[in-house]
Design a protein around this motif. Structure first.
Motif, PDB file in Angstrom:
ATOM      1  N   VAL A  62       0.815  -1.212   0.000  1.00  0.00           N
ATOM      2  CA  VAL A  62       0.000   0.000   0.000  1.00  0.00           C
ATOM      3  C   VAL A  62       0.856   1.273   0.000  1.00  0.00           C
ATOM      4  O   VAL A  62       0.350   2.360  -0.290  1.00  0.00           O
ATOM      5  CB  VAL A  62      -0.972  -0.005   1.202  1.00  0.00           C
ATOM      6  CG1 VAL A  62      -0.324   0.476   2.483  1.00  0.00           C
ATOM      7  CG2 VAL A  62      -2.214   0.837   0.904  1.00  0.00           C
ATOM      8  N   MET A  99       0.078   5.283  -1.050  1.00  0.00           N
ATOM      9  CA  MET A  99       0.310   6.415  -0.152  1.00  0.00           C
ATOM     10  C   MET A  99       1.143   7.499  -0.851  1.00  0.00           C
ATOM     11  O   MET A  99       0.826   8.690  -0.786  1.00  0.00           O
ATOM     12  CB  MET A  99       1.055   5.958   1.107  1.00  0.00           C
ATOM     13  CG  MET A  99       0.320   4.991   1.993  1.00  0.00           C
ATOM     14  SD  MET A  99       1.395   4.504   3.380  1.00  0.00           S
ATOM     15  CE  MET A  99       0.350   3.359   4.259  1.00  0.00           C
ATOM     16  N   SER A 106      -0.835   9.321  -3.458  1.00  0.00           N
ATOM     17  CA  SER A 106      -1.810  10.262  -2.901  1.00  0.00           C
ATOM     18  C   SER A 106      -1.149  11.612  -2.597  1.00  0.00           C
ATOM     19  O   SER A 106      -1.765  12.668  -2.769  1.00  0.00           O
ATOM     20  CB  SER A 106      -2.468   9.688  -1.646  1.00  0.00           C
ATOM     21  OG  SER A 106      -1.551   9.599  -0.572  1.00  0.00           O
ATOM     22  N   LEU A 128      -8.038   5.441   1.714  1.00  0.00           N
ATOM     23  CA  LEU A 128      -6.761   5.103   2.347  1.00  0.00           C
ATOM     24  C   LEU A 128      -6.907   5.072   3.866  1.00  0.00           C
ATOM     25  O   LEU A 128      -6.402   4.165   4.539  1.00  0.00           O
ATOM     26  CB  LEU A 128      -5.681   6.114   1.939  1.00  0.00           C
ATOM     27  CG  LEU A 128      -4.763   5.719   0.792  1.00  0.00           C
ATOM     28  CD1 LEU A 128      -3.818   6.860   0.441  1.00  0.00           C
ATOM     29  CD2 LEU A 128      -3.969   4.462   1.109  1.00  0.00           C
ATOM     30  N   LEU A 134       1.647   6.643   6.324  1.00  0.00           N
ATOM     31  CA  LEU A 134       0.879   7.386   5.317  1.00  0.00           C
ATOM     32  C   LEU A 134       1.424   8.795   5.151  1.00  0.00           C
ATOM     33  O   LEU A 134       1.692   9.251   4.029  1.00  0.00           O
ATOM     34  CB  LEU A 134      -0.599   7.431   5.733  1.00  0.00           C
ATOM     35  CG  LEU A 134      -1.521   8.326   4.889  1.00  0.00           C
ATOM     36  CD1 LEU A 134      -1.581   7.867   3.448  1.00  0.00           C
ATOM     37  CD2 LEU A 134      -2.925   8.364   5.494  1.00  0.00           C
TER      38      LEU A 134
END
Length: 435
Positions: free
Chosen positions: A250, A254, A257, A362, A381
């Protein structure tokens, strides 16, 4: 107001029995506090490169800010664990206030120190926000016997929908206060900054009315833990998290984004909006972006019910961003007439939809997969988001729009591939193993 299975934010009180924490009240306080703080900060950030042009002070300050943000994100989970998420949220607000105040007397001696401090403050306020909101959602679902995934989705949808409104409100205030003067100068900057400081002060006061989330935080805060043992625990936690294949899959999403947010601030406003609509059009375009971001966040949050829905929603947002990027890479050009006004606004609206999807999903994804280490997951994140944002601010003056779009396309494809592999294969194996 929704009831039963729809995970209501507010639950009617029953005088005959003691009530648990009012989680809905806390979520609404959190939403309003963030709106008041970030309608001011977001507008200041949008103006930074135009009001502090001497020596590129504004742009360099933002670059320093996000480098500091990235560095402190490594330690943010430790700070939030020690302080508790509520105290971290309150302390984090001070960085935004000081940075905005520094713009009243901008110089290297005021902007650089406040940018460095804001990097620290931002790291703890965002880890605190993710931890606090997810903890509230878990507790709300447990207290009222509701579907956990749906509550997490609704809470994140309400928060990110409200948060996205800061672009609309902040930019409308900016348009109302600032005035263009002859010779290209702008008046009203001091008044605007004072209004923003008042808004931030109200947000800070409001943040103090949040409830402390749980006893675990208080035990961590009160326990006599030495600095060395805390750092050792932090390093062990980071290592354990990075050995989890789920976080590794993931991380690209992150990073993307953060990349797509920086694209709006650094490239969309400068290369797409300004040539077509002029400098005054930037505020209007960002307001459109904010409106669609808010609508998308609310809708995505309401539709979230678990890992399957997150997979579908993220895929839809990725397709929207993919369409915009391919359009920019192949066919987009500034045209005349009504299209010159509509096309930049359409791009902003579509990009806002994708941003709303990423923000809500997220946060919901991390809340579902890493409930035993929320601080660490949200620190990861913010670490990867801030790293990519800082990189964009530092390279934006040396790369073309086409090059940036190509980088975005590659990053989007890699991040979605990792995310889909996680949700369709890896998480099934983890769920089977734990059942």
């Amino acid at each position: 107001m929704a009831t039963g299975e729809e995970a209501p934010l507010l639950v009617e009180e029953n005088g005959s029995q003691p009530q648990p924490l009012n989680h809905g009240r806390d979520v609404h306080i959190l939403c309003w506090a963030f709106l008041l703080i970030f309608l001011a900060y977001g507008a200041v950030q949008n103006l930074e490169s135009t009001i502090n042009t001497e020596g590129d002070l504004g742009t360099i300050s933002l670059g320093i800010l996000y480098v500091s943000f990235a560095i402190f994100s490594v330690f943010a989970s430790l700070v939030v664990r020690k302080m508790g998420s509520k105290n971290a949220l309150v302390l984090g607000t001070t960085g935004y206030w000081l940075f905005t105040a520094a713009n009243l007397k901008p110089s290297w001696y005021t902007m650089v120190p406040t940018s460095l401090y804001l990097g620290f403050a931002a790291s703890i306020i965002w880890v605190g926000e993710g931890t606090y909101l997810t903890s509230a959602a878990h507790s709300h679902a447990s207290d009222y016997n509701l579907h956990e995934g749906k509550v997490i989705g609704e809470f994140n949808g309400v928060f990110w929908g409200m948060f996205a409104c800061h672009q609309l409100v902040g930019n409308l205030v900016t348009l109302a206060v600032l005035r263009d003067e002859k010779g290209g100068s702008t008046s009203g900057t001091t008044l605007l900054l004072i209004l923003f400081l008042c808004s931030m002060t109200l947000g800070i006061i409001l943040m103090c009315f949040l409830s402390k989330r749980n006893l675990k935080e208080e035990r961590l805060h009160d326990s006599p833990i030495t600095f060395s043992s805390s750092v050792g625990t932090l390093l062990k936690s980071i290592l354990n998290l990075l050995l989890d294949v789920r976080i590794l899959l993931v991380i690209p999403l992150m990073a993307y984004s953060g990349l797509q947010q920086a694209f709006v601030w650094a490239e969309y406003t400068k290369e797409i909006v300004k040539p077509a609509l002029g400098e005054r059009g930037v505020g209007g375009a960002m307001a459109v972006y904010g409106v669609f971001d808010a609508i998308s966040s609310l809708a995505a949050g309401r539709l979230t019910s678990g890992l399957s829905s997150i997979t579908i929603i993220v895929s839809g947002g990725a397709i929207i961003h993919l369409i915009v990027l391919v359009w920019l890479l192949l066919n987009y050009s500034v045209s005349g007439g009504i299209l010159a006004t509509l096309l930049p606004l359409l791009i902003g609206a579509l990009w806002g939809i994708g941003d709303g999807v990423l923000n809500t999903q997220l946060s919901a994804l991390l809340g579902l997969l890493f409930k035993h280490d929320l601080e660490g997951a949200f620190a990861q994140l913010k670490l990867w988001q801030s790293v990519t944002i800082a990189v964009v601010f530092f390279i934006t003056t040396s790369v073309t729009l086409q090059t940036m779009v190509l980088i975005m396309l590659v990053a989007l494809c890699i991040s979605v591939a990792g995310f889909l592999f996680l949700t369709l294969n890896v998480e099934k194996a983890f769920s089977y193993r734990s059942s």
